[in-house]
Design a protein around this motif. Structure first.
Motif, mmCIF file in Angstrom:
data_model
loop_
_atom_site.group_PDB
_atom_site.id
_atom_site.type_symbol
_atom_site.label_atom_id
_atom_site.label_comp_id
_atom_site.label_asym_id
_atom_site.label_seq_id
_atom_site.Cartn_x
_atom_site.Cartn_y
_atom_site.Cartn_z
ATOM 1 N N GLY A 270 -7.810 71.060 33.280
ATOM 2 C CA GLY A 270 -7.808 70.071 34.344
ATOM 3 C C GLY A 270 -8.274 68.716 33.859
ATOM 4 N N PRO B 106 -3.006 78.821 36.720
ATOM 5 C CA PRO B 106 -2.887 77.386 36.401
ATOM 6 C C PRO B 106 -1.842 76.703 37.265
ATOM 7 C CG PRO B 106 -2.010 78.736 34.616
ATOM 8 C CD PRO B 106 -2.742 79.658 35.541
ATOM 9 N N VAL C 233 -9.227 82.594 30.918
ATOM 10 C CA VAL C 233 -8.273 81.703 31.576
ATOM 11 C C VAL C 233 -8.980 80.706 32.484
ATOM 12 C CG1 VAL C 233 -6.284 81.594 33.134
ATOM 13 C CG2 VAL C 233 -6.422 83.399 31.412
ATOM 14 N N ILE D 119 -1.115 76.036 29.406
ATOM 15 C CA ILE D 119 -1.589 77.389 29.732
ATOM 16 C C ILE D 119 -0.442 78.217 30.291
ATOM 17 C CG2 ILE D 119 -3.218 78.728 31.118
ATOM 18 C CD1 ILE D 119 -5.034 76.216 31.113
ATOM 19 N N TRP E 156 -2.820 72.324 31.952
ATOM 20 C CA TRP E 156 -2.287 73.289 32.896
ATOM 21 C C TRP E 156 -0.877 73.738 32.512
ATOM 22 C CZ3 TRP E 156 -4.308 70.071 37.641
ATOM 23 C CH2 TRP E 156 -5.663 70.355 37.819
ATOM 24 N N ALA F 272 -3.494 75.713 40.430
ATOM 25 C CA ALA F 272 -4.292 74.491 40.267
ATOM 26 C C ALA F 272 -3.400 73.252 40.374
ATOM 27 C CB ALA F 272 -5.008 74.511 38.917
ATOM 28 N N ARG G 98 -10.113 77.874 30.427
ATOM 29 C CA ARG G 98 -8.977 77.055 30.000
ATOM 30 C C ARG G 98 -8.441 76.217 31.161
ATOM 31 N NH1 ARG G 98 -6.926 77.583 25.302
ATOM 32 N NH2 ARG G 98 -4.745 77.215 25.891
ATOM 33 N N VAL G 99 -8.445 76.770 32.374
ATOM 34 C CA VAL G 99 -7.979 76.004 33.530
ATOM 35 C C VAL G 99 -8.932 74.844 33.823
ATOM 36 C CG1 VAL G 99 -7.628 76.095 36.033
ATOM 37 C CG2 VAL G 99 -6.660 77.876 34.574
#
Length: 290
Positions: free
Chosen positions: A84, A258, A76, A240, A237, A261, A79-80
């Motif tokens: 982004g 996410p 994860v 996800i 984001w 974020a 992926r974050v």
């Protein structure tokens, strides 16, 4: 050349006086960290964002996977970080496009002839009255959702608000004595707009840019969460969070991290906007006293 130099000098003078304050400094620091993290994703990410590991499905955050893993074993955190890049790029381009179109339309609404002003006003009214979500559904039903389509949706959703703000400030400035004096001396409408009025619009435009980018990050996440934004396997984001929506109660990290974020980045932009607004208000108050 002299006119161009005078325009640039006027804009630069306005920007130079927008010095840092605490909210602006904090917001910029956080935003720079988020931007650098996204840009350095290939260096910081522990794995490829699409790498599947079915032996590590929905693992909670740990030393091996700081943000845990998702339902197919993808890291994860990776992926974050990569998400982004997509989310910030889409929001940034959408913001630039909406402000560019909004500024042009707003200045036309302030300095165009009677027909142009009326046409701009009616187009803005129609756009502001149209529900954004219905517009997104209509467009994504007609064409396959993609990053260019998502950027187009953001521009269409935000340009009218920017145009109305720019038009209002431009009309307010055009009623001042120094603008009337320039008109009496024979300056063209284009010269008045760019040399005398736009420098006064620019600080408010920068505040609006920060606020709109924050809104567009949330807008992108919303559309992606609804399946109308960035499409898999490209991470964003909102995408996800969509992947983890079926595991909110059992795997909290799939949506909350996410989401965090998004909140941190949006909050940094709001702080930047608040800081610039405070400096702009102080600048105008000083100019009013002089």
């Amino acid at each position: 050349m002299a006119t161009s130099a005078a325009i640039v000098q006027g804009w630069a003078g306005r920007l130079h006086r927008l010095r840092l304050n605490l909210p602006l400094g904090i917001g910029l620091a956080v935003l720079v960290v988020m931007l650098l993290s996204a840009l350095a994703a290939p260096l910081l990410a522990p794995a490829a964002p699409t790498a599947v590991d079915l032996t590590a499905v929905r693992l909670p955050p740990s030393a091996a996977h700081w943000f845990g893993t998702d339902a197919v074993g993808r890291d994860v955190l990776s992926r974050v970080l990569y998400g982004g890049r997509v989310s910030l790029f889409v929001a940034g381009v959408g913001m630039i496009g909406s402000l560019t179109l909004g500024t042009v339309m707003g200045m036309l609404g302030a300095f165009g002839n009677r027909f142009v002003r009326t046409a701009v006003d009616r187009v803005i009214d129609v756009q502001l009255a149209f529900p954004y979500v219905l517009l997104a559904i209509a467009i994504t039903s007609a064409v396959r959702p993609s990053i260019p389509v998502l950027i187009l949706l953001m521009v269409l959703a935000a340009w009218a608000g920017a145009a109305r703000i720019v038009r209002a400030i431009a009309l307010q400035e055009s009623a001042k004595d120094y603008v009337k004096a320039a008109d009496v001396l024979g300056a063209s409408q284009l010269r008045i707009a760019m040399l005398h009025v736009f420098p006064s619009v620019l600080p408010s435009l920068l505040v609006l840019a920060a606020m709109q980018m924050a809104a567009m990050i949330v807008f992108e996440a919303t559309l992606s969460f609804l399946g109308m934004g960035v499409q898999p396997p490209t991470p964003s984001w909102g995408g996800i969070m969509l992947d983890g929506k079926n595991y909110i109660t059992s795997s909290w990290w799939l949506t909350s991290l996410p989401g965090l974020a998004i909140v941190v980045t949006s909050l940094s932009l709001v702080l930047i906007g608040d800081g610039m607004q405070a400096r702009t208000d102080a600048l105008r108050a000083r100019e009013g006293d002089q």
